[in-house]
Design an enzyme around this catalytic site. Sequence first.
Site, PDB file in Angstrom:
ATOM      1  N   ARG A 284     -31.496 -31.414  -9.424  1.00 56.52           N
ATOM      2  CA  ARG A 284     -32.477 -31.993 -10.354  1.00 56.52           C
ATOM      3  C   ARG A 284     -33.086 -33.274  -9.780  1.00 56.52           C
ATOM      4  NH1 ARG A 284     -31.325 -27.769 -11.118  1.00 56.52           N
ATOM      5  NH2 ARG A 284     -30.463 -26.750 -12.946  1.00 56.52           N
TER       6      ARG A 284
ATOM      7  N   SER B 178     -32.155 -29.562 -21.856  1.00 54.95           N
ATOM      8  CA  SER B 178     -30.912 -30.204 -21.413  1.00 54.95           C
ATOM      9  C   SER B 178     -31.167 -31.688 -21.145  1.00 54.95           C
ATOM     10  CB  SER B 178     -30.395 -29.535 -20.141  1.00 54.95           C
ATOM     11  OG  SER B 178     -30.132 -28.169 -20.381  1.00 54.95           O
TER      12      SER B 178
ATOM     13  N   GLU C  81     -30.965 -36.124 -17.366  1.00 59.12           N
ATOM     14  CA  GLU C  81     -31.940 -35.301 -16.645  1.00 59.12           C
ATOM     15  C   GLU C  81     -33.345 -35.735 -17.051  1.00 59.12           C
ATOM     16  OE1 GLU C  81     -32.975 -30.570 -16.420  1.00 59.12           O
ATOM     17  OE2 GLU C  81     -30.875 -31.146 -16.491  1.00 59.12           O
TER      18      GLU C  81
END
Length: 343
Positions: A166, A242, A338
């Site tokens: 990520r 998320s 994230e």
Amino acid sequence: MQLQFSENISLKPYNTFGFEVKAKYLIEINQVDQLKALIKSELWIENKHLILGGGSNILLQRNFDGLIVLNKLLGINVLQQDDSSLIVRAGGGENWHEFVQYCIAKNWGGVENLSLIPGTVGAAPMQNIGAYGVEIKDVFHSLEAFNLKSGEVETFTADDCKFGYRESVFKHELKDQYLIVAVQFKLSKPNAHQLKLDYGIIKQTLAEKNITEPSIQDISEAVIQIRQSKLPDPKQIGNSGSFFKNPIINKQQFEELLKEYPSLPAYRISDEEMKVAAGWLIEQAGWKGYDENGVGVHDKQALVLVNKGNGSGEAIAELARKIQDSVYSKFRIQLNPEVNFVI
């Protein structure tokens, strides 16, 4: 070139949390020439600025006293191909899921596991988005990015992007220095599809449908079904998917935790590293379904923080800090967001 700006504009439609915050100025970019004119304008020079795609991975904590630039650069075309693969170029402002569905309709393989991920094509490599065993780096060829200082369009290879979990160079060394104009993907033709079925839940979903020889369409539909069963629709309840990354810990720490928590779900990254399920950690720490100050933790997936309708970005940020402290206290594991925080 004449540039058209909006003033004192609500950003509620431009962030999937649905927070009612405003921007001092906003402009939509449909062509690169607009960017060249924009960076020479007084409005750009005299104001701070923020580039937005789908607004699906961002936390706006208060009104933005500056310029919002919306990436609306569109277009999908094939640049080159051979017997087994092709290079497809997509504009940075294209909706990611719609791009995936376009590829599947053409029977181009490689992105089917990434179905229903919110956001834009341009944001995908910035985050190195991933799901169910596939990341952008696995299908990435190159990208074109507009340098917001020089006004030049530069090409980045996979090595240039420094992809991580990520992560990419655009979240760190080159943060806020480029706008991604287009991304080029290397996809497979029907005779060369390599299906990714490593995740048990995909196999299980296909088995429930009595599908033994799945197509990329079958995999996409399975992923969509799985995601819809776990993740709330931002149109129904504000969220950014998320919120935290799944943490990576060393093997020794994992084995010690496993003695106390035998059901701890994890995925082996290497001989020395394990990726642990952040949602499980948050749920075990007692946060699933939690509700305060108009925000909360989703009651079906603890990895998702939600806006109940009257919450704020500041309330989400405070809730995230409490969850991080709680998980670290219980497991000695640091959760990292994230989502990108905008202050």
